[in-house]
Design a protein around this motif. Sequence first.
Motif, PDB file in Angstrom:
ATOM      1  N   PRO A   2      -5.039   5.866   1.750  1.00 37.33           N
ATOM      2  CA  PRO A   2      -3.583   6.303   1.386  1.00 37.33           C
ATOM      3  C   PRO A   2      -3.247   7.451   0.404  1.00 37.33           C
TER       4      PRO A   2
ATOM      5  N   THR B 104       0.851  -1.172  -0.064  1.00 38.28           N
ATOM      6  CA  THR B 104       0.015   0.174  -0.138  1.00 38.28           C
ATOM      7  C   THR B 104       0.748   1.364   0.043  1.00 38.28           C
TER       8      THR B 104
ATOM      9  N   PRO C 281       0.847   7.280   2.771  1.00 36.75           N
ATOM     10  CA  PRO C 281       0.061   8.611   2.672  1.00 36.75           C
ATOM     11  C   PRO C 281       0.907   9.710   2.108  1.00 36.75           C
TER      12      PRO C 281
END
Length: 210
Positions: free
Chosen positions: A119, A5, A8
């Motif tokens: 994210p 993933t 951010p």
Amino acid sequence: MSAETPPPPPPTSSADGSYPATFGFDPPESIARWRVIGNIILAIPHFIVLYVLNFVAELLAFVAWILGVFTGKVPEGILGIIALYIRYSTRVSVYAGFLTEEYPPFTFATTSADPGDYPRVNVGFAPETEGRNRLTIFFRIILAIPHLIVLGLISIVAFFAYVVAFFAVLFTGKWPVGLRNFVVGLLRWSTRLNAYMYLLTDKYPPFSLE
């Protein structure tokens, strides 16, 4: 092995990064073509949630306005819920505007900093509780009028930008970079203005897409 993933994106705001409401967006390389219509349909449950959150946020903003004018203080709990609303609204706008494929989570964190559970989008705040400027709070709506006028005009341009982007994504699967940067800048500006109008901060927002 599943792909990691992405982290951010860093919150970005004004050129010097000093404004207490930040919006960061990490754009994907491509968008599935069906997303130009599919995202807004899939976002309907979020629109329903936003309708409720908007009512709550406006009610709390009125309470915050009264407290700010008469005491110069606004409770952190009130500001946390307002931050939740603005963050939620911004995330849904990014998704419904087919800027990303990741579905926004149904989460309701009242933290000022972005919790990092979506994210590609980062919306953070540095709300002020004490020592508030009573005079600017009293005239907040009037002070925001210049921004509302300018954003209204820019939104007309943004409409045509979305129309062009609609066909660009439909046929190529990608946003034109210039149009995407323009739309993201508009979202950044709107995030700052919402933070100002909903009394998260007394700092006047810049007239800037950056």
